[in-house]
Each structure stands twice: as structure tokens, then as C-alpha cells.
Design a protein around this motif. Structure first.
Motif, short mmCIF file in Angstrom:
data_model
loop_
_atom_site.label_atom_id
_atom_site.label_comp_id
_atom_site.label_asym_id
_atom_site.label_seq_id
_atom_site.Cartn_x
_atom_site.Cartn_y
_atom_site.Cartn_z
N GLY A 1 -15.50 45.04 -49.04
CA GLY A 1 -14.85 45.13 -47.73
C GLY A 1 -15.07 46.47 -47.07
O GLY A 1 -14.23 46.95 -46.31
N ILE A 2 -16.22 47.08 -47.33
CA ILE A 2 -16.52 48.43 -46.84
C ILE A 2 -17.02 48.40 -45.40
O ILE A 2 -16.65 49.24 -44.60
CB ILE A 2 -17.54 49.11 -47.76
CG1 ILE A 2 -16.98 49.19 -49.17
CG2 ILE A 2 -17.92 50.48 -47.24
CD1 ILE A 2 -18.00 49.49 -50.22
N GLY B 1 -12.28 50.61 -48.64
CA GLY B 1 -12.55 49.27 -49.14
C GLY B 1 -11.42 48.86 -50.06
O GLY B 1 -10.39 49.53 -50.13
N PRO C 1 -20.70 45.04 -51.49
CA PRO C 1 -19.86 45.66 -52.52
C PRO C 1 -20.65 46.74 -53.27
O PRO C 1 -21.85 46.60 -53.49
CB PRO C 1 -19.53 44.50 -53.46
CG PRO C 1 -19.66 43.28 -52.61
CD PRO C 1 -20.78 43.60 -51.65
N ARG D 1 -15.81 55.81 -46.23
CA ARG D 1 -15.28 54.52 -45.79
C ARG D 1 -14.18 54.05 -46.73
O ARG D 1 -14.03 54.56 -47.83
CB ARG D 1 -16.39 53.47 -45.73
CG ARG D 1 -17.45 53.82 -44.70
CD ARG D 1 -18.53 52.75 -44.72
NE ARG D 1 -19.58 53.04 -43.78
CZ ARG D 1 -19.70 52.45 -42.60
NH1 ARG D 1 -18.84 51.53 -42.22
NH2 ARG D 1 -20.69 52.76 -41.80
N LYS E 1 -6.34 49.25 -51.85
CA LYS E 1 -7.21 49.93 -50.89
C LYS E 1 -7.55 51.32 -51.40
O LYS E 1 -6.69 52.02 -51.92
CB LYS E 1 -6.55 50.02 -49.53
CG LYS E 1 -6.52 48.70 -48.82
CD LYS E 1 -6.24 48.90 -47.35
CE LYS E 1 -6.75 47.69 -46.63
NZ LYS E 1 -7.48 47.98 -45.46
N ALA F 1 -21.65 54.40 -48.13
CA ALA F 1 -20.25 54.03 -48.30
C ALA F 1 -19.30 55.23 -48.29
O ALA F 1 -18.09 55.06 -48.12
CB ALA F 1 -20.08 53.26 -49.61
#
Length: 62
Positions: free
Chosen positions: A44-45, A24, A51, A22, A7, A19
């Protein structure tokens, strides 16, 4: 150096400024090479953000 599944927080992102701020996870199993311009793939943002590619200095491990 990052590992797949790790992560990270995105502190800057030339690929997609939405992004920034955030979190991810790293997708790459191996260090990035010339194909991605030395950038890591982060997924997974968010629901509406796919992505992104980010340089190591744009990422902060969590």
C-alpha cells in the motif's frame, strides 16, 4: 515487533529506494523468517510501487 495492518513509515529500504519516506501497512501475520531474510512485507505504498521487504530498523511505526 509489528502486526498485520499496522501503518508504518519507510525510513530506508534496500529492496526499493523509491519507497523511502512513504507510508504503507504491514502485511505479515507472523514475524518474518528465513524465507524473507528477516524482513517485513510492506504494501500500500503507492500506485507504481509494489510491496517491498524491509528490515525492522528501516521502518517507523505511525
Amino acid at each position: 515487533m509489528f502486526q498485520a495492518g499496522q501503518k508504518v513509515r519507510i525510513v530506508a529500504c534496500e529492496d526499493d529506494p523509491r519507497a523511502v519516506g512513504r507510508t504503507g501497512r504491514i502485511v505479515d501475520e507472523v514475524p518474518p523468517g528465513p524465507l524473507t531474510g528477516g524482513r517485513w512485507t510492506v504494501a500500500g505504498i503507492g500506485v507504481f510501487i509494489g510491496p517491498v521487504l524491509a528490515h525492522a530498523h528501516e521502518l517507523q511505526p505511525l
